[in-house]
Write an enzyme that holds these catalytic residues in place. Structure first.
Site, PDB file in Angstrom:
ATOM      1  N   ASP A  73       0.913  -1.331   0.095  1.00 52.49           N
ATOM      2  CA  ASP A  73       0.006   0.066  -0.137  1.00 52.49           C
ATOM      3  C   ASP A  73       0.923   1.214   0.072  1.00 52.49           C
ATOM      4  OD1 ASP A  73      -2.436  -1.384  -0.081  1.00 52.49           O
ATOM      5  OD2 ASP A  73      -2.715  -1.314   2.126  1.00 52.49           O
ATOM      6  N   ASP A 177      -1.348  14.176  21.383  1.00 50.91           N
ATOM      7  CA  ASP A 177      -0.002  14.134  20.692  1.00 50.91           C
ATOM      8  C   ASP A 177       0.010  14.391  19.333  1.00 50.91           C
ATOM      9  OD1 ASP A 177       0.864  12.801  23.095  1.00 50.91           O
ATOM     10  OD2 ASP A 177       1.378  10.927  22.386  1.00 50.91           O
ATOM     11  N   LEU A 192      -7.100   3.881  11.920  1.00 55.06           N
ATOM     12  CA  LEU A 192      -7.778   2.648  12.721  1.00 55.06           C
ATOM     13  C   LEU A 192      -7.176   2.302  13.771  1.00 55.06           C
ATOM     14  CD1 LEU A 192      -9.844   0.229  12.462  1.00 55.06           C
ATOM     15  CD2 LEU A 192      -8.018  -1.191  10.953  1.00 55.06           C
TER      16      LEU A 192
END
EC number: 2.7.1.23
Length: 294
Positions: A73, A177, A192
């Protein structure tokens, strides 16, 4: 039947034995079928390709009817950010890990690829994000992302103080963060892992997923993709460089007081799938979901 193709571009990660093996097999297969095959210049040394058929990715985008990307990917993302500008359809042969974007197997690609090349395929359009950094009201840098734009610290993890606006509406200020702004394509990637929702690729939305927020009330937000996201970096942040990463490939520098504008890009990626492609089957396979019980 959809459009058939004649001029094909081959792209892949150079100096990788598995990728090289697959690219050579693809080239041989395509030439035997009398397709006109163009390749990236960096792959030219391993293929019996005429010099005039070897070119950089921009020229491939201008000349090819279809791009075949060999890799994972990550390599697909890099190619997609360029090829989307030229409206070149893309299909992937998986030589990576998960391979959410690369459908074809390197071991038996011939039948599925031939069907696609003959015009028997599914078409999917994926939008990209355009990210621009503004400093004192002036644009300093910009880039595009197919998966996500991520605000994060530099080398050492620490909290960032920033405010979020959707169009001109203030949403919230936060210490965290960082922040992930994701497309539906990116909803199975970094977002995800940070607790964001999985979104069907056809949805016209963006997701805002805070990274380790210092609050118990913060949740991901899904918004219309035609809205503009603005992240305002507090000037009270430590005077050190922050970053926005586009798909984990391109890094833009951010300073305290900067504004980050993230919007839908004007171009989109055309992604091709074999006729039997099923999104939920991909999710089950890649994410290890359980099989049907009854």
């Amino acid at each position: 039947m959809s459009q058939a193709f004649r001029t094909l571009a081959l792209l892949g990660k150079a100096n990788n034995d598995d990728v090289n093996q697959t690219i050579n097999a693809l080239y041989k297969f395509l030439r035997e079928q009398n397709y006109n095959v163009l390749t990236e210049t960096r792959l030219a040394h391993q293929l019996p390709c005429p010099a005039e058929h070897c070119m950089d990715i921009v020229e491939l985008g201008k000349n090819a009817d279809l791009a075949i990307v060999v890799g994972g990917d990550g390599h697909m993302l890099g190619a997609a950010r360029v090829l989307a500008r030229y409206d070149v359809p893309v299909i992937g042969v998986n030589r990576g890990n998960l391979g959410f974007l690369t459908d074809l197997s390197p071991h038996d690609f011939e039948v599925s690829l031939q069907q696609v090349l003959s015009g028997d395929y599914q078409t999917e359009h994926r939008f990209l994000l355009e990210t621009t950094i503004y400093r004192h009201g002036e644009p300093k840098s910009s880039n595009t992302a197919l998966n996500e734009a991520v605000l994060h610290p530099g080398k050492i993890a620490h909290m960032i103080e920033y405010s979020v606006y959707i169009d001109d509406s203030f949403v919230f200020s936060q210490r965290a963060d960082g922040m992930i702004v994701s497309t539906p394509t990116g909803s199975t990637a970094y977002a995800l892992s940070a607790g964001g929702p999985i979104l069907m690729p056809q949805l016209d939305v963006m997701t805002l997923v805070p990274m380790f927020p210092h609050t118990l009330s913060c949740r991901p937000i899904v918004i219309d993709a035609h809205r503009q996201v603005k992240l305002v970096i507090s000037p009270d942040n430590p005077d050190e460089q922050l970053h926005v990463s586009c798909d984990g490939h391109v890094t833009l520098s951010v300073h305290p007081g900067d504004e980050i504008i993230i919007r839908r890009a004007p171009h989109q990626l055309t992604l091709l799938h074999p006729k039997d492609y099923d999104y939920f089957n991909v999710l089950r396979t890649k994410l290890g979901w359980s099989n049907q019980l009854f």
